[in-house]
Write a protein that holds these residues in place. Sequence first.
Motif, PDB file in Angstrom:
ATOM      1  N   THR A 131       0.842  -1.193   0.000  1.00 12.54           N
ATOM      2  CA  THR A 131       0.000   0.000   0.000  1.00 12.54           C
ATOM      3  C   THR A 131       0.879   1.245   0.000  1.00 12.54           C
ATOM      4  O   THR A 131       2.065   1.187   0.333  1.00 12.54           O
ATOM      5  CB  THR A 131      -0.931   0.012   1.228  1.00 12.54           C
ATOM      6  OG1 THR A 131      -1.838   1.096   1.125  1.00 12.54           O
ATOM      7  CG2 THR A 131      -0.132   0.160   2.518  1.00 12.54           C
ATOM      8  N   VAL A 132       0.306   2.350  -0.382  1.00 10.04           N
ATOM      9  CA  VAL A 132       1.092   3.582  -0.499  1.00 10.04           C
ATOM     10  C   VAL A 132       0.772   4.586   0.601  1.00 10.04           C
ATOM     11  O   VAL A 132       1.454   5.596   0.725  1.00 10.04           O
ATOM     12  CB  VAL A 132       0.862   4.245  -1.883  1.00 10.04           C
ATOM     13  CG1 VAL A 132       1.370   3.342  -2.989  1.00 10.04           C
ATOM     14  CG2 VAL A 132      -0.618   4.568  -2.083  1.00 10.04           C
ATOM     15  N   LYS A 133      -0.253   4.294   1.411  1.00 12.83           N
ATOM     16  CA  LYS A 133      -0.659   5.310   2.374  1.00 12.83           C
ATOM     17  C   LYS A 133      -1.316   4.673   3.589  1.00 12.83           C
ATOM     18  O   LYS A 133      -2.211   3.845   3.462  1.00 12.83           O
ATOM     19  CB  LYS A 133      -1.626   6.298   1.721  1.00 12.83           C
ATOM     20  CG  LYS A 133      -2.027   7.466   2.599  1.00 12.83           C
ATOM     21  CD  LYS A 133      -2.963   8.403   1.856  1.00 12.83           C
ATOM     22  CE  LYS A 133      -3.374   9.582   2.715  1.00 12.83           C
ATOM     23  NZ  LYS A 133      -4.317  10.483   2.014  1.00 12.83           N
ATOM     24  N   VAL A 134      -0.833   5.075   4.775  1.00 15.50           N
ATOM     25  CA  VAL A 134      -1.482   4.753   6.051  1.00 15.50           C
ATOM     26  C   VAL A 134      -1.387   6.000   6.921  1.00 15.50           C
ATOM     27  O   VAL A 134      -0.475   6.820   6.746  1.00 15.50           O
ATOM     28  CB  VAL A 134      -0.804   3.553   6.764  1.00 15.50           C
ATOM     29  CG1 VAL A 134      -0.991   2.272   5.974  1.00 15.50           C
ATOM     30  CG2 VAL A 134       0.659   3.836   7.015  1.00 15.50           C
ATOM     31  N   PRO A 135      -2.312   6.196   7.869  1.00  8.95           N
ATOM     32  CA  PRO A 135      -2.216   7.371   8.766  1.00  8.95           C
ATOM     33  C   PRO A 135      -0.945   7.278   9.615  1.00  8.95           C
ATOM     34  O   PRO A 135      -0.820   6.364  10.441  1.00  8.95           O
ATOM     35  CB  PRO A 135      -3.477   7.273   9.623  1.00  8.95           C
ATOM     36  CG  PRO A 135      -4.399   6.350   8.883  1.00  8.95           C
ATOM     37  CD  PRO A 135      -3.529   5.411   8.131  1.00  8.95           C
ATOM     38  N   PRO A 136       0.019   8.175   9.439  1.00  7.53           N
ATOM     39  CA  PRO A 136       1.318   8.034  10.134  1.00  7.53           C
ATOM     40  C   PRO A 136       1.209   8.056  11.658  1.00  7.53           C
ATOM     41  O   PRO A 136       1.869   7.252  12.333  1.00  7.53           O
ATOM     42  CB  PRO A 136       2.129   9.224   9.601  1.00  7.53           C
ATOM     43  CG  PRO A 136       1.123  10.190   9.056  1.00  7.53           C
ATOM     44  CD  PRO A 136      -0.024   9.376   8.590  1.00  7.53           C
ATOM     45  N   ASP A 137       0.404   8.960  12.227  1.00  8.78           N
ATOM     46  CA  ASP A 137       0.286   9.038  13.683  1.00  8.78           C
ATOM     47  C   ASP A 137      -0.354   7.768  14.244  1.00  8.78           C
ATOM     48  O   ASP A 137       0.110   7.218  15.256  1.00  8.78           O
ATOM     49  CB  ASP A 137      -0.542  10.263  14.085  1.00  8.78           C
ATOM     50  CG  ASP A 137       0.155  11.571  13.715  1.00  8.78           C
ATOM     51  OD1 ASP A 137       1.383  11.538  13.505  1.00  8.78           O
ATOM     52  OD2 ASP A 137      -0.540  12.614  13.620  1.00  8.78           O
ATOM     53  N   TYR A 138      -1.410   7.333  13.595  1.00 10.49           N
ATOM     54  CA  TYR A 138      -2.101   6.115  14.042  1.00 10.49           C
ATOM     55  C   TYR A 138      -1.197   4.896  13.866  1.00 10.49           C
ATOM     56  O   TYR A 138      -1.168   3.996  14.715  1.00 10.49           O
ATOM     57  CB  TYR A 138      -3.400   5.960  13.258  1.00 10.49           C
ATOM     58  CG  TYR A 138      -4.232   4.763  13.638  1.00 10.49           C
ATOM     59  CD1 TYR A 138      -4.458   4.435  14.970  1.00 10.49           C
ATOM     60  CD2 TYR A 138      -4.813   3.959  12.659  1.00 10.49           C
ATOM     61  CE1 TYR A 138      -5.227   3.334  15.327  1.00 10.49           C
ATOM     62  CE2 TYR A 138      -5.587   2.871  12.996  1.00 10.49           C
ATOM     63  CZ  TYR A 138      -5.788   2.557  14.331  1.00 10.49           C
ATOM     64  OH  TYR A 138      -6.544   1.468  14.672  1.00 10.49           O
ATOM     65  N   PHE A 139      -0.432   4.866  12.779  1.00  9.97           N
ATOM     66  CA  PHE A 139       0.499   3.763  12.522  1.00  9.97           C
ATOM     67  C   PHE A 139       1.510   3.653  13.664  1.00  9.97           C
ATOM     68  O   PHE A 139       1.801   2.552  14.157  1.00  9.97           O
ATOM     69  CB  PHE A 139       1.218   3.991  11.193  1.00  9.97           C
ATOM     70  CG  PHE A 139       2.107   2.858  10.770  1.00  9.97           C
ATOM     71  CD1 PHE A 139       1.634   1.829   9.969  1.00  9.97           C
ATOM     72  CD2 PHE A 139       3.443   2.811  11.169  1.00  9.97           C
ATOM     73  CE1 PHE A 139       2.454   0.780   9.579  1.00  9.97           C
ATOM     74  CE2 PHE A 139       4.265   1.777  10.790  1.00  9.97           C
ATOM     75  CZ  PHE A 139       3.778   0.758   9.987  1.00  9.97           C
ATOM     76  N   ALA A 140       2.045   4.804  14.097  1.00 10.84           N
ATOM     77  CA  ALA A 140       3.031   4.796  15.177  1.00 10.84           C
ATOM     78  C   ALA A 140       2.418   4.290  16.482  1.00 10.84           C
ATOM     79  O   ALA A 140       3.066   3.550  17.245  1.00 10.84           O
ATOM     80  CB  ALA A 140       3.604   6.196  15.356  1.00 10.84           C
ATOM     81  N   LYS A 141       1.175   4.665  16.779  1.00 15.20           N
ATOM     82  CA  LYS A 141       0.515   4.216  18.007  1.00 15.20           C
ATOM     83  C   LYS A 141       0.243   2.715  17.973  1.00 15.20           C
ATOM     84  O   LYS A 141       0.398   2.022  18.992  1.00 15.20           O
ATOM     85  CB  LYS A 141      -0.789   4.990  18.204  1.00 15.20           C
ATOM     86  CG  LYS A 141      -0.591   6.468  18.504  1.00 15.20           C
ATOM     87  CD  LYS A 141      -1.932   7.168  18.637  1.00 15.20           C
ATOM     88  CE  LYS A 141      -1.751   8.666  18.907  1.00 15.20           C
ATOM     89  NZ  LYS A 141      -3.051   9.368  19.003  1.00 15.20           N
ATOM     90  N   VAL A 142      -0.177   2.210  16.811  1.00 16.28           N
ATOM     91  CA  VAL A 142      -0.420   0.769  16.677  1.00 16.28           C
ATOM     92  C   VAL A 142       0.893   0.007  16.849  1.00 16.28           C
ATOM     93  O   VAL A 142       0.945  -1.042  17.521  1.00 16.28           O
ATOM     94  CB  VAL A 142      -1.056   0.460  15.299  1.00 16.28           C
ATOM     95  CG1 VAL A 142      -1.096  -1.041  15.050  1.00 16.28           C
ATOM     96  CG2 VAL A 142      -2.464   1.039  15.221  1.00 16.28           C
ATOM     97  N   LYS A 143       1.966   0.526  16.264  1.00 14.04           N
ATOM     98  CA  LYS A 143       3.271  -0.113  16.381  1.00 14.04           C
ATOM     99  C   LYS A 143       3.722  -0.158  17.841  1.00 14.04           C
ATOM    100  O   LYS A 143       4.214  -1.197  18.325  1.00 14.04           O
ATOM    101  CB  LYS A 143       4.282   0.649  15.535  1.00 14.04           C
ATOM    102  CG  LYS A 143       5.692   0.076  15.573  1.00 14.04           C
ATOM    103  CD  LYS A 143       6.615   0.838  14.645  1.00 14.04           C
ATOM    104  CE  LYS A 143       8.033   0.273  14.677  1.00 14.04           C
ATOM    105  NZ  LYS A 143       8.942   0.980  13.748  1.00 14.04           N
ATOM    106  N   THR A 144       3.539   0.926  18.541  1.00 12.93           N
ATOM    107  CA  THR A 144       3.919   0.972  19.950  1.00 12.93           C
ATOM    108  C   THR A 144       3.102  -0.012  20.782  1.00 12.93           C
ATOM    109  O   THR A 144       3.627  -0.672  21.691  1.00 12.93           O
ATOM    110  CB  THR A 144       3.732   2.398  20.504  1.00 12.93           C
ATOM    111  OG1 THR A 144       4.533   3.305  19.746  1.00 12.93           O
ATOM    112  CG2 THR A 144       4.122   2.474  21.966  1.00 12.93           C
TER     113      THR A 144
END
Length: 345
Positions: A131-144
């Motif tokens: 994919t080419v796009k994911v919400p960056p802030d939300y992505f970081a929270k999910v990763k954490t």
Amino acid sequence: ILSNLKRRKLISMVTRKSVKISKGPSYAPTRVKRAADLTKEMLDSGDWKTTPFKPYNFKTLGEKVGGGYLHPLLKVRAEFRKILMEMGFQEMPTNKWVESSFWNFDTLFQPQSHPARDAHDTFFIKEPRETVKVPPDYFAKVKTMHEKGGGGSIGYRYDFDDREAYKNLLRTHTTAISSQMLYKLAKKCQEDGAFQPARYFSIDRVFRNETMDATHLCEFHQVEGLVADVDLSLGDLIGTIETFFRKIGITQLRFKPAFNPYTEPSMEIFGYHPILKKWTEIGNSGMFRPEMLGPMGLPENVRVIAWGLSLERPTMIKYKIDNIRDLFGHKVEMARTRSAPICRF
């Protein structure tokens, strides 16, 4: 005199017919069959100028045109949709079959080492691969949340692979859309400063790399519903499920404790199949975990109850079909589609 001669059988009555044949205006030395239709070949060659045509009867009735027939799945789908909308649910947009692993798995707090994410369970896309796009802030929270946890959870304690999250696949469940809708609901809550309860549902196609048998296919339809509100409980979930199934005529239900990565507690839903004479699994349910809802930004007291079931199995019970391949796929008989009665629960 003639009667006397007839009586003495000296004369007899003879009828002679004569026919006179002459050339008419349409005389031809050989019989030519008249054409009934004007074809493209006649127009291309110019033969339509000399070809004799049958006279057209404008008063005759044409051949009866048969209308289309709704597949039993579509009939049950329409009835399910009507029932869910009567229960106050709003339909989710599920017309995108290809999803990223991020929305299909990661946002649901499903670890990247989970067996469902292997190629033997999921159809991954070769092109475009990512994919080419994911919400960056939300992505970081999910990763954490996956790596370290949060809100009382310790997470899975592994190194989250960003590239794994970007992989495209044929969605394995419509919960990928549910996650997106809840994320939008959380953003709206943050913008408005107040939480608005919501009820969502979807009925659409999903794909899983499964072994096909009488009750399983690699491609099937999933019915999913979820309710987001304050302080919901497992009793609310059971009551909502029983209400829905009662409206579709399935009253014999059983609930079995189960495990799902993104719901806790979780329950499998079983319905009794009158033809197979056994209890058949028709769905799964549970309450979304805080690890899934936390990164979205929903208030802490908001709970989300959800359930999902296949469209095929309730249809099999309704139409008394014992093999799912007789309902959906290339082996379906057209006569069954034409003769299937209207679905009413």
